[in-house]
Design a protein around this motif. Structure first.
Motif, short mmCIF file in Angstrom:
data_model
loop_
_atom_site.label_atom_id
_atom_site.label_comp_id
_atom_site.label_asym_id
_atom_site.label_seq_id
_atom_site.Cartn_x
_atom_site.Cartn_y
_atom_site.Cartn_z
N ILE A 243 40.90 52.75 63.87
CA ILE A 243 41.88 52.14 65.02
C ILE A 243 42.22 52.35 66.30
O ILE A 243 41.51 54.29 66.58
N GLY A 244 42.25 52.08 67.26
CA GLY A 244 42.69 52.58 68.54
C GLY A 244 43.82 52.73 69.40
O GLY A 244 44.59 51.93 68.60
N LEU A 245 43.82 53.41 69.69
CA LEU A 245 46.30 53.65 69.95
C LEU A 245 46.45 53.34 71.51
O LEU A 245 44.94 53.74 72.14
N LEU A 246 47.02 52.27 71.73
CA LEU A 246 47.26 52.45 73.20
C LEU A 246 48.85 52.70 73.20
O LEU A 246 49.63 52.28 73.02
N VAL A 247 48.41 53.98 74.24
CA VAL A 247 50.15 54.34 74.15
C VAL A 247 50.77 54.09 75.79
O VAL A 247 49.88 53.99 76.70
N CYS A 248 51.73 54.23 75.59
CA CYS A 248 52.55 53.21 76.37
C CYS A 248 53.80 54.29 76.96
O CYS A 248 54.60 55.14 76.34
N ALA A 249 54.25 53.86 78.36
CA ALA A 249 55.48 55.41 78.70
C ALA A 249 57.05 55.02 77.70
O ALA A 249 57.25 55.84 77.35
N CYS A 250 56.66 53.88 77.91
CA CYS A 250 58.53 52.51 77.56
C CYS A 250 58.27 53.20 76.50
O CYS A 250 59.07 52.88 75.20
N GLY A 251 57.73 53.90 75.01
CA GLY A 251 57.22 53.20 73.23
C GLY A 251 57.07 54.99 72.95
O GLY A 251 57.36 55.63 73.59
N ALA A 252 56.50 54.26 71.56
CA ALA A 252 55.73 55.98 70.82
C ALA A 252 55.06 56.90 72.18
O ALA A 252 54.61 55.75 72.14
N ASN A 253 55.06 58.51 72.13
CA ASN A 253 54.19 58.83 72.27
C ASN A 253 52.83 58.99 71.56
O ASN A 253 52.87 58.39 70.18
N LYS A 254 52.08 60.23 72.12
CA LYS A 254 50.55 59.99 71.30
C LYS A 254 50.65 60.72 69.87
O LYS A 254 50.41 59.70 69.04
N GLU A 255 51.48 61.31 69.74
CA GLU A 255 51.68 61.92 68.97
C GLU A 255 52.69 61.20 67.06
O GLU A 255 52.13 61.16 66.41
N ARG A 256 53.67 60.57 68.43
CA ARG A 256 54.60 59.45 67.06
C ARG A 256 52.97 58.82 66.86
O ARG A 256 52.83 58.34 65.27
N MET A 257 52.20 57.54 67.48
CA MET A 257 50.53 56.85 67.75
C MET A 257 50.38 57.51 66.41
O MET A 257 49.43 56.83 65.99
N HIS A 258 49.62 58.66 66.59
CA HIS A 258 48.94 59.51 65.49
C HIS A 258 49.50 59.50 64.28
O HIS A 258 49.05 59.16 63.11
N GLN A 259 50.86 60.19 64.49
CA GLN A 259 51.69 59.53 62.88
C GLN A 259 51.53 58.39 61.55
O GLN A 259 50.88 58.35 60.94
#
Length: 435
Positions: free
Chosen positions: A324-340
């Protein structure tokens, strides 16, 4: 058995508070138990219950509550409004928890505006609107006091236009107050972000490094304004919190998947709050403290703190793709949360991209123009090239639209950081919200 209430000594931006009680002390509701450090930003902490201190550590104070509790409390001692706000331990009650007194440390010398952020930005959460509908004058009086402290000529209540009952309640009372108006907001996320509100009120897009003060404005959360009224008029310290509890609640009817709780004593356990809502269904994916976009994973042993706005028992995680690929947005979950979240999906992260408008400021991402997206095709293509079989996004409403315009065409299914929370309350998931 008496209930235990736990008070973490760090509940806001700044330094941890310093315990002023010891184990064995008897405590009244509203008594100071931890003081703001004299040499830095922080906030006082007060007991929300009467009882006995049973533990004091460098991280927390635990109080065993008396079986019988009174609604009365130890009153604040200061005189001036700004001193009462500081003494009360008030912080921003809608997110990061910036100490409120610090926002008002430099009154306006010219034209200034205090803006109430009543956007109730996160989906599911609805306790701010519930309080406004119940007691609009509390909010307006809090705004009046805030304007007085700030030396502001103007007051604005920024609220999403679809909250018609709350707007009507405010309109029925706002004529009793000088210099105030209501600014309706469109229903999109992240309309409650400070610079998004400044844009909607003044038509000005501030740089990512700017504070609302650069637009001669101060923005405070709706509940913070209500608690300002309590601190100044009622001499009440910050000891109670409004919140929304919902999700996978055991035995609930469909119209009870979210519930509002007003004036919850700080230090109440997460477990106790879910039990008050009816108990959690044994089959759930995770527990979230906060909203679907920016909330954090929590446990039953955690407690309600000053910044707690929601508790959500999310839907079970589906089986995700292998890669899976992560697209991190300033307005939502941060990178650590997305990895989780990716880990909970059982997926290996093969690429991470940041939203096109996300810029790093002091270690955090800030969006150049919150809620207005220029397109994410290049970012999605980069994740596809990295080997992603799907994308997990934390994007705002508009960014999600742009991802949905391209990712499926590339053969990439889209997962969103809010999916589990929204599905748990039968809320429409964030995808192509508007045409």
């Amino acid at each position: 058995m008496s209930e235990l209430y736990c008070f973490p000594l760090k509940q806001c931006i700044g330094k941890p508070s310093l315990a002023v009680v010891k184990s064995g002390d008897g405590i009244k509701r509203g008594a100071l138990i931890a003081a703001q450090p004299e040499d830095g930003l922080g906030a006082n902490i007060f007991s929300s219950v009467s009882g006995k201190v049973v533990k004091v550590t460098e991280q927390e104070i635990v109080i065993e509550a008396d079986e019988k509790q009174s609604a009365s409390y130890v009153k604040l001692k200061k005189k001036s409004p700004i001193d009462l706000v500081k003494e009360a331990g008030l912080v921003g009650l809608g997110g990061a928890g910036f100490p409120t007194y610090a926002k008002f440390s430099k009154p306006f010398t010219g034209d200034g505006t205090v803006i109430i952020n009543a956007a109730e930005c996160e989906p599911i959460l609805s306790h701010n609107i519930a309080r406004i509908e119940k007691n609009p004058e509390q909010l307006l009086r809090g705004l009046e006091i805030a304007m007085e402290i700030a030396g502001a000529n103007h007051g604005v209540v920024a609220i999403k236009e679809y909250h018609q009952e709350a707007i009507e309640a405010l309109n029925n009372k706002i004529g009793n107050y000088k210099g105030m108006r209501i600014v309706p907001l469109i229903d999109m996320y992240p309309m409650g972000e400070e610079r998004a509100i400044i844009r909607e009120v003044f038509g000005e897009v501030l740089p990512v490094t700017a504070l609302p003060l650069e637009a001669n404005a101060i923005v405070i959360n709706a509940e913070t304004a209500c608690r300002i009224k309590e601190a100044v008029d009622d001499k009440k310290p910050l000891i109670d919190k409004d919140m929304t509890v919902g999700g996978k609640i055991a035995g609930n009817a469909q119209d009870k998947l979210t519930q509002i709780f007003l004036d919850v004593p700080l230090g109440t356990s997460v477990k106790a709050m879910f039990e008050r809502a009816g108990g959690v269904n044994p089959e759930y994916g995770e527990l979230i403290m906060g909203g679907p976009f920016t909330g954090k994973r929590t446990t039953m042993e955690d407690v309600v703190v000053k910044t707690t706005g929601g508790l959500i028992a999310a839907e079970c995680f589906p089986k995700g793709p292998e890669k899976i690929g992560l697209l991190v947005c300033a307005c939502g979950a941060n990178k650590e949360r997305m990895h989780q979240l990716a880990e909970s999906l059982g997926s290996k992260v093969v690429g991470v991209e940041c939203c096109k408008q996300a810029k790093e400021v002091n270690g955090n991402l800030k969006c150049e123009n919150p809620g207005r997206c220029p397109g994410q095709v290049q970012k999605v293509m980069a994740l596809k090239k990295a080997g992603a079989q799907a994308v997990l996004i934390g994007n705002c409403t508009d960014c999600s639209n742009t991802v949905m315009s391209c990712a499926p065409k590339m053969g990439l299914p889209v997962y969103h950081c809010t999916d589990g929370a929204l599905r748990a309350v039968n809320h429409k998931i964030v995808r192509a919200i508007k045409k």
